[in-house]
Design a protein around this motif. Sequence first.
Motif: not given
Length: 297
Positions: A20-26, A135-137, A293-294
């Motif tokens: 359900r989610l997509e993210c970008v990490v730098l 996402l679980e962080i 995060l959901t």
Amino acid sequence: MEVCNIRYKNKQGIGLRTARLECVVLPDEGGKMVSLRERSSGEELLAQAEGSVYKALTFNGSYIDSECSAFDDLFPTVDPWYNGEREYADHGEVCRLPNAYVVRNDGMASLHLSVLSPFGDYVFRKSYKEIEGGLEIAYEAENIGDKPLKAIWASHLMLKAREGEAVTLSEDDAYEAEFMFCEDASVAQAGTVTKLKNGCALLRSAPWSHDGNAYKFYIKKPYLGAFRYGTLTVKSENAEYLGIWINNGRFKGMYNVAAEFCTGAYDTPGKAEERGADVTIPKGGARKWKLLLTVSK
């Protein structure tokens, strides 16, 4: 979870995609999450900085003049703080340092990042994996120094504001909260205590304006519930304090609502400890916590 290389502005990043989610990490930019999208709609959920060139944050640079958006991890402090031996920079050290990273696949793909304190007193780690379609962080701060370490972490999670949208807390009770600052002095001053209740004006995004208010408060007691804004729900584990920052245009012309779950409130380890938080990581010890995060189905 799918993991891939991706570009964000002029930087190389890592893309993560769940159901359900997509993210970008730098990784090179403090491990910052610069984008978080709801897959079903494609909507960007984070408040992003304008411009096509990423405004990097150096170790001694100004946080406010950098990209100053989206989702940074703040550790070992939020505000500048002197720990008796050295001065911690504004918004901490972790967001200013490149992260080492590795992708693992033990039946499920996960991303693992870590950063070593330039002063050799801690290692800060975090990992991403898919859970419940979100996402679980998972975080860990390990004290590798020769003495106890006083430190707090906060999620500088700047969400894109939507006019009229309100933060919803888990219980429909009145929460006592203390203002850290309020740009509109007619509303409140630093130190003012107020009552928050779901639906109240202080939890709602007013229309954007350069003259709009910007304010932040902490719920005075440990908060174990969820933070909801729009379709996004944020929950924490072992980070039992919550700060809420609402900016309706006064700060840098941005329009955001920030969920600042933290291991100690009031923006420095010293102030957090004065108010009863346990901020000490013993020599050879570690502290662990999580964010989840959901988004609504």
